[in-house]
Design an enzyme around this catalytic site. Structure first.
Site, PDB file in Angstrom:
ATOM      1  N   HIS A 125     -15.975  -9.418  -4.934  1.00 26.55           N
ATOM      2  CA  HIS A 125     -16.950 -10.680  -4.405  1.00 26.55           C
ATOM      3  C   HIS A 125     -17.517 -11.056  -5.077  1.00 26.55           C
ATOM      4  CE1 HIS A 125     -18.148  -6.414  -1.363  1.00 26.55           C
ATOM      5  NE2 HIS A 125     -17.665  -7.574  -0.843  1.00 26.55           N
ATOM      6  N   GLU A 130       9.523  -8.259   0.481  1.00 25.67           N
ATOM      7  CA  GLU A 130       8.903  -7.767  -0.712  1.00 25.67           C
ATOM      8  C   GLU A 130       9.837  -6.957  -1.092  1.00 25.67           C
ATOM      9  OE1 GLU A 130       4.724  -6.842   0.937  1.00 25.67           O
ATOM     10  OE2 GLU A 130       5.735  -6.054   2.692  1.00 25.67           O
ATOM     11  N   ASP A 185       4.251  -8.139  -4.032  1.00 24.58           N
ATOM     12  CA  ASP A 185       5.277  -6.878  -4.010  1.00 24.58           C
ATOM     13  C   ASP A 185       6.637  -7.234  -4.346  1.00 24.58           C
ATOM     14  OD1 ASP A 185       3.569  -5.014  -3.570  1.00 24.58           O
ATOM     15  OD2 ASP A 185       3.618  -6.154  -1.207  1.00 24.58           O
ATOM     16  N   CYS A 207       4.599 -15.812   1.701  1.00 21.03           N
ATOM     17  CA  CYS A 207       3.265 -15.570   2.485  1.00 21.03           C
ATOM     18  C   CYS A 207       2.522 -15.416   0.709  1.00 21.03           C
ATOM     19  CB  CYS A 207       3.010 -14.777   3.130  1.00 21.03           C
ATOM     20  SG  CYS A 207       3.930 -13.512   3.266  1.00 21.03           S
TER      21      CYS A 207
HETATM   22  C1  PEP Z   1       3.310  -9.516  -0.951  1.00 23.37           C
HETATM   23  O1  PEP Z   1       3.272  -9.134  -1.298  1.00 23.37           O
HETATM   24  O2  PEP Z   1       2.978 -10.813  -1.280  1.00 23.37           O
HETATM   25  C2  PEP Z   1       2.190 -10.067  -0.176  1.00 23.37           C
HETATM   26  C3  PEP Z   1       1.703 -11.324   0.443  1.00 23.37           C
HETATM   27  O3  PEP Z   1       1.358  -9.065   0.915  1.00 23.37           O
HETATM   28  P1  PEP Z   1       0.022  -7.864  -0.119  1.00 23.37           P
HETATM   29  O4  PEP Z   1      -0.518  -8.574  -1.412  1.00 23.37           O
HETATM   30  O5  PEP Z   1      -0.725  -7.991   1.508  1.00 23.37           O
HETATM   31  O6  PEP Z   1       0.685  -7.447   0.084  1.00 23.37           O
HETATM   32 MG    MG Z   2       3.047  -7.643   0.282  1.00 27.19          MG
END
Ligand code: PEP
Ligand code: MG
Length: 564
Positions: A187, A429, A453, A500
């Site tokens: 936080h 991932e 990941d 992402c």
């Molecule tokens: C990732 O694994 O890169 C991702 C964007 O998903 P998360 O961080 O939610 O696992």
């Molecule tokens: Mg992920």
């Protein structure tokens, strides 16, 4: 020089105000009038609710509703019937004071959350300890420190910044934050970033190193801090501050512009969100859509599965907010380490290799179908795309597509509208997905690379294990080759390939990603303009030359030397 976690970027130069946590002493004594003690408890709870609502209302203005809601959540946590009953029952059964009962029940609950190997749930432990301390202070009549009264140019130093402490922060007076605890997603970090206050977290022993009034300089991007530095260092930091401020001002020039390289390659620059309300922030930050909506947050902070209607409203609101811009919604990525107590998942030896994400969803079609139906229905209100997490074989994608096709049939019969061309893509991932990227690309409508990941699975690194943390790096040749391969396989089949994971906003990697041909960059709302600036400064043919050199390297060190 002290080092900690880079919690919130920016340069802070100011004077220390230590936020001390009161030494709480709880006397052990037996009481006779349990009714009177329960009355005291009820009155403290009432005061807690009033004070918390006041603080949250203040925070609505200073940091925004979303963060103020964290504090409002404390009221629900305290008034959870289980918690209240346990405290009262303890007073009656053990004839202990309200303070003792509050201390015992809330500490046990905090400890339970602290044991869960998931950063988000561990944060609940901080919340419960915050509630516990405030309740004990209310029961003992102890006044809290008023952070809103600190002088200008203050660097707050605390063991950890709890949401209730941050409520009073006036960002105009506070130029920096240093703590002994907290990580990037704590936080304190989230709030510091929301208020744009530079913060360095988890600096070992910092509360005993500094005294009130000490001069401190800190860099929230590099995670460095210095106490009582000499004039030349202060000058250096003043220069860094002025460069940082100028750069920030200059970023405004990138608002409203397309995300295009110097030589005219256009890419999409979209945002990652965790809650429907964050879509607004994405629009304000000039995001061109949503590249990842982590829907598991809709399932957290509650004690039952959100209904189809609740989910439909959430997805529809994001689609409408984005007004026809793409909205990639990732289906439930839960299980394994991301526990949701009411789902009753068993503890696993190897949660990252376990019953998680799409594996869980395909075995719990009852839960998954509700989500897919909500998504397909919401697809009538904007450009929603469905993304499947943690795919390791093509059967998983096929099964989701079958389920979606069945749902479309159902909706057709029910006369409910939906988008017949709804795209279904894969979150890339895992190393398995990378190896079969050519196969997946033939059946998926798009790819989005989840580097957070992908890095862990490719390098076979358990992120919680400090001994092997040095291997968790996106700059490792194995990870870069995986990224390159995924983009190539996607391009060969003509599908969009986005990213992402955190790497999408990494200035060192953006040129490489452009060279590989990445179509879409999905970053946090606060990184949109910075990322657009870097993209705009790149020339794809120069990036390709750089990529050639990088891909010839055999070690992470060589790669970093070039990318720096
Ligand atoms: C990732 O694994 O890169 C991702 C964007 O998903 P998360 O961080 O939610 O696992
Ligand atoms: Mg992920």
């Amino acid at each position: 020089m002290y080092r900690g976690i880079a919690g919130s970027e920016g340069i802070g130069i100011g004077n220390v105000v230590i936020i001390e946590e009161h030494q709480i002493i709880i006397e052990t004594k037996t009481i006779t009038d349990t009714e009177d003690e329960i009355k005291k408890l009820q009155s403290a709870i009432e005061k807690f609710v009033i004070a918390t609502n006041d603080m949250a209302d203040k925070m609505d203005e200073t940091v925004g509703k979303k963060d103020a809601d964290i504090l409002r959540g404390h009221i629900q946590m305290l008034q959870d019937p289980m918690i209240e009953e346990q405290i009262s029952a303890l007073i009656v059964a053990e004839k202990v004071t309200a303070e003792m009962a509050v201390n015992q029940v809330l500490e046990q609950t905090a400890e339970m959350f602290a044991q869960i190997p998931d950063e988000l749930l561990q944060q609940r432990a901080t919340d419960f300890r915050d509630i516990k301390l405030r309740m004990i202070k209310l029961l003992q009549g102890v006044e809290d420190v008023d952070i809103s009264q600190v002088p200008a140019d203050t660097v707050l130093v605390a063991r950890d910044l709890t949401p209730s402490m941050t409520a009073g922060i006036n960002p105009e007076n506070i130029v920096g934050i240093l703590t002994e605890a907290g990580g990037k997603t704590s936080h304190s970090a989230i709030l510091a970033r929301a208020m744009e206050i530079p913060a360095v977290l988890s600096v070992p022993g910092i509360c005993s190193i500094v005294k009130n009034g000490d001069k401190v300089v800190l860099d929230g991007a590099s995670g460095e801090a210095m106490v009582n530095p000499d004039e030349s260092i202060i000058k250096q930091f003043e220069e860094r501050l002025s460069v940082y401020q100028k750069e920030k001002e200059l970023l405004v020039e990138y608002a409203g512009k397309p995300s295009v390289t110097k030589d005219g390659t256009k890419v999409e620059l979209v945002c990652n969100i965790g809650k429907p309300e964050e879509a607004k922030k994405a629009v304000e930050s000039d995001g061109e859509g949503i590249g990842l909506f982590r829907t598991e947050f809709l399932f957290m902070d509650r004690d039952n599965i959100p209904t189809e209607e609740e989910q439909f409203e959430a997805y529809k609101s994001v689609a409408e907010e984005m007004k026809g811009k793409p909205v990639i919604i990732r289906t439930l990525d839960i299980g394994g380490d991301k526990a949701i107590p009411y789902l009753g998942l068993e503890k696993e030896e190897n949660p990252f290799l376990g019953f998680r994400a799409i594996r869980f969803c395909l075995q719990r079609e009852d839960i998954y179908k509700i989500q897919l139906r909500a998504l397909v229905r919401a697809s009538a209100y904007g450009k929603i795309k469905i993304m499947v997490p943690l795919v390791t074989c093509v059967d998983e994608l096929r099964k989701v597509k079958e389920m979606v096709a069945d749902i479309m049939n159902e909706l057709e019969h029910e006369g409910i509208s939906y988008n017949k061309n709804l795209e279904i893509g894969v979150m890339m991932e895992t190393s398995a997905a990378c190896m079969i990227a050519d196969v997946l690309a033939k059946e998926a409508s798009f790819f989005s690379i989840g580097t957070n990941d992908l890095t862990g699975y490719t390098m076979a690194v358990d992120r919680g294990n400090a001994k092997v943390a040095y291997l968790y790096s996106t700059y490792q040749p194995a990870v870069l080759r995986s990224i390159k391969r995924i983009i190539e396989c996607g391009k060969r089949e003509g599908i969009m390939v986005g990213m992402c994971g955190e790497a999408a906003a990494d200035p060192k990697l953006i040129p490489l990603l452009l060279a590989f041909g990445l179509d879409e960059f999905s970053v946090s709302a606060t990184s949109v303009l910075k990322t657009r600036k870097i993209i705009s400064s790149c020339d794809v043919s120069e990036c390709q030359e750089l990529a050639e050199k990088v891909m010839e390297c055999t070690t992470e060190e060589e790669i970093l030397n070039i990318l720096k």
